[in-house]
Design a protein around this motif. Structure first.
Motif, mmCIF file in Angstrom:
data_model
loop_
_atom_site.group_PDB
_atom_site.id
_atom_site.type_symbol
_atom_site.label_atom_id
_atom_site.label_comp_id
_atom_site.label_asym_id
_atom_site.label_seq_id
_atom_site.Cartn_x
_atom_site.Cartn_y
_atom_site.Cartn_z
ATOM 1 N N THR A 58 -8.818 1.203 14.115
ATOM 2 C CA THR A 58 -8.175 0.989 12.822
ATOM 3 C C THR A 58 -6.686 1.291 12.927
ATOM 4 O OG1 THR A 58 -10.223 1.677 11.739
ATOM 5 C CG2 THR A 58 -8.251 1.530 10.369
ATOM 6 N N ILE A 59 -5.879 0.321 12.553
ATOM 7 C CA ILE A 59 -4.425 0.429 12.683
ATOM 8 C C ILE A 59 -3.815 0.312 11.290
ATOM 9 C CG2 ILE A 59 -2.377 -0.533 13.785
ATOM 10 C CD1 ILE A 59 -4.300 -1.814 15.851
ATOM 11 N N SER A 60 -3.131 1.368 10.833
ATOM 12 C CA SER A 60 -2.616 1.431 9.467
ATOM 13 C C SER A 60 -1.093 1.486 9.445
ATOM 14 C CB SER A 60 -3.170 2.654 8.730
ATOM 15 O OG SER A 60 -4.576 2.577 8.609
ATOM 16 N N ALA A 61 -0.515 0.751 8.513
ATOM 17 C CA ALA A 61 0.936 0.736 8.350
ATOM 18 C C ALA A 61 1.393 1.951 7.554
ATOM 19 C CB ALA A 61 1.366 -0.540 7.630
ATOM 20 N N PRO A 62 2.653 2.374 7.704
ATOM 21 C CA PRO A 62 3.202 3.433 6.853
ATOM 22 C C PRO A 62 3.117 3.037 5.383
ATOM 23 C CG PRO A 62 4.667 2.983 8.699
ATOM 24 C CD PRO A 62 3.625 1.904 8.709
ATOM 25 N N LYS A 63 2.987 4.021 4.510
ATOM 26 C CA LYS A 63 2.794 3.756 3.086
ATOM 27 C C LYS A 63 3.946 2.938 2.497
ATOM 28 C CE LYS A 63 -0.147 4.865 1.014
ATOM 29 N NZ LYS A 63 -1.394 4.132 0.643
ATOM 30 N N SER A 64 5.182 3.229 2.904
ATOM 31 C CA SER A 64 6.323 2.500 2.340
ATOM 32 C C SER A 64 6.258 1.020 2.663
ATOM 33 C CB SER A 64 7.639 3.088 2.866
ATOM 34 O OG SER A 64 7.677 3.055 4.282
ATOM 35 N N VAL A 65 5.804 0.676 3.864
ATOM 36 C CA VAL A 65 5.669 -0.736 4.242
ATOM 37 C C VAL A 65 4.633 -1.415 3.348
ATOM 38 C CG1 VAL A 65 4.987 -2.316 6.090
ATOM 39 C CG2 VAL A 65 6.376 -0.294 6.620
ATOM 40 N N SER A 66 3.520 -0.732 3.115
ATOM 41 C CA SER A 66 2.463 -1.286 2.269
ATOM 42 C C SER A 66 2.929 -1.467 0.830
ATOM 43 C CB SER A 66 1.235 -0.368 2.299
ATOM 44 O OG SER A 66 0.734 -0.221 3.607
ATOM 45 N N VAL A 67 3.646 -0.482 0.301
ATOM 46 C CA VAL A 67 4.095 -0.536 -1.090
ATOM 47 C C VAL A 67 5.096 -1.670 -1.296
ATOM 48 C CG1 VAL A 67 5.415 0.693 -2.852
ATOM 49 C CG2 VAL A 67 3.600 1.877 -1.610
ATOM 50 N N ILE A 68 6.077 -1.797 -0.397
ATOM 51 C CA ILE A 68 7.083 -2.848 -0.553
ATOM 52 C C ILE A 68 6.460 -4.223 -0.353
ATOM 53 C CG2 ILE A 68 9.255 -3.777 0.335
ATOM 54 C CD1 ILE A 68 10.040 -0.939 1.083
ATOM 55 N N ALA A 69 5.504 -4.341 0.571
ATOM 56 C CA ALA A 69 4.838 -5.629 0.795
ATOM 57 C C ALA A 69 4.036 -6.051 -0.428
ATOM 58 C CB ALA A 69 3.936 -5.539 2.015
ATOM 59 N N ALA A 70 3.270 -5.104 -1.009
ATOM 60 C CA ALA A 70 2.370 -5.440 -2.112
ATOM 61 C C ALA A 70 3.068 -5.479 -3.460
ATOM 62 C CB ALA A 70 1.218 -4.435 -2.167
ATOM 63 N N LEU A 71 3.892 -4.481 -3.734
ATOM 64 C CA LEU A 71 4.489 -4.351 -5.058
ATOM 65 C C LEU A 71 5.932 -4.834 -5.113
ATOM 66 C CD1 LEU A 71 3.041 -0.860 -6.040
ATOM 67 C CD2 LEU A 71 2.056 -3.130 -6.350
ATOM 68 N N GLY A 72 6.600 -4.833 -3.961
ATOM 69 C CA GLY A 72 7.954 -5.379 -3.895
ATOM 70 C C GLY A 72 7.962 -6.857 -3.585
ATOM 71 N N GLY A 73 6.829 -7.371 -3.154
ATOM 72 C CA GLY A 73 6.689 -8.808 -2.945
ATOM 73 C C GLY A 73 7.244 -9.337 -1.637
#
Length: 305
Positions: A18-33
């Motif tokens: 299982t390979i997980s991205a840093p939280k900031s990357v996930s937040v900007i990708a999902a909520l920052g578009g």
């Protein structure tokens, strides 16, 4: 990055890398578009899986042998996800490997010997972090490395994301920390890595299977304040800046060798590589780093036992 072995019937196993991205990357990708960050994660995963596969092996037991033979191949199914069980933004990939590898020397499929992969967990984690940090910087974002209270490296986050925002969308991390806290209170000691893995599994919620992606995104965005919406919009604009070039791997390799060999005279090559990747995170090429180490061996600067 986490490794989890799941038992199947007939004594066989599946290995879930299982390979997980840093939280900031996930937040900007999902909520920052910024969907480019999803592509960046998947590119980094591809590079990481190549390194994982390079260390696949099988057992050799013929003629009284008791060795492991490298095979360099795996059978993997890859699943990309973008939310946690608590429906927080969380880019992560499950690379599910069958308990199979092809042994070219014997010309047949055999059981996978995954120890070479497991002992390189820290190094493989750094391969992913470096690859993702490189891709993120190429998109124009700035990153900052993180350390915990004990000074231990904890990866990186995109610069500009507030701690409050990261904490808001880290419900699983809080659940894990609470489970560990309860374990310490009950047993009077810190849990081992295996015990932490069990605690994490036992504390996770059931998956929600009857909810649409649009509803998930709506719930996630509904938790943002007006200032956080403005922050994410500003970060996305900054992320379309000028790409940052990569540098030479030599300074990072020299730092790693000095750091590692000041305490020991002999070290595993992947321990040196992992330290070099931490030092040059997002600024160097993994391939270039390995080539630099090979060059040092060929010139006798460093000796392989």
């Amino acid at each position: 990055m986490a490794f989890d072995g799941t038992t199947q019937s007939h004594g066989r196993h599946l290995y879930d890398f299982t390979i997980s991205a840093p939280k900031s990357v996930s937040v900007i990708a999902a909520l920052g578009g910024d969907k480019r960050l999803i592509e960046a994660h998947e590119k980094a995963v591809d590079e990481t899986l190549q390194e994982i596969e390079a260390h696949a092996a099988t057992r050799v037991r013929k003629g009284r042998a008791n060795d492991d033979r490298p095979t360099g191949n795996l059978v993997i199914a890859v699943y990309h996800h973008d939310t946690s069980r608590e429906l927080d933004p969380q880019l992560h990939t499950h690379a599910v490997a069958a308990n199979l590898t092809y042994d070219g020397a014997e010309g047949r499929w055999k059981a996978l010997q995954a120890w070479g992969i497991y002992e390189r967990r820290s190094y493989i984690t750094e391969v992913y972090r470096n690859a993702l940090a490189r891709e993120v910087r190429q998109l124009g974002y700035e990153i900052e490395n993180r350390r915990n209270a004990k000074g231990r490296d904890c990866g990186f986050e995109i610069r500009g994301i507030t701690e409050d925002l990261l904490e808001k969308y880290s419900q699983r991390s809080r659940q894990r920390d609470e489970a560990i806290k309860e374990f310490v209170a009950k047993n009077g000691r810190q849990p081992t890595d295996k015990e932490v893995a069990v605690l994490v599994r036992e504390s996770r919620a059931d998956k929600l299977i009857e909810i649409s992606t649009n509803e998930v995104r709506s719930r996630q965005r509904g938790r943002l304040s007006f200032d956080e919406i403005r922050l994410l919009a500003g970060l996305q604009r900054e992320g379309h800046g000028v790409p940052i070039p990569l540098g030479s791997a030599q300074p990072s390799l020299q730092y790693a060798e000095g750091h590692v060999f000041e305490r020991v005279s002999v070290s595993r090559d992947y321990e040196v590589l992992a330290e070099a990747l931490r030092h040059g995170r997002g600024q160097i090429s993994h391939g270039g780093l390995k080539a630099m180490l090979t060059l040092q061996e060929s010139t006798g600067t460093i000796l392989r036992n």
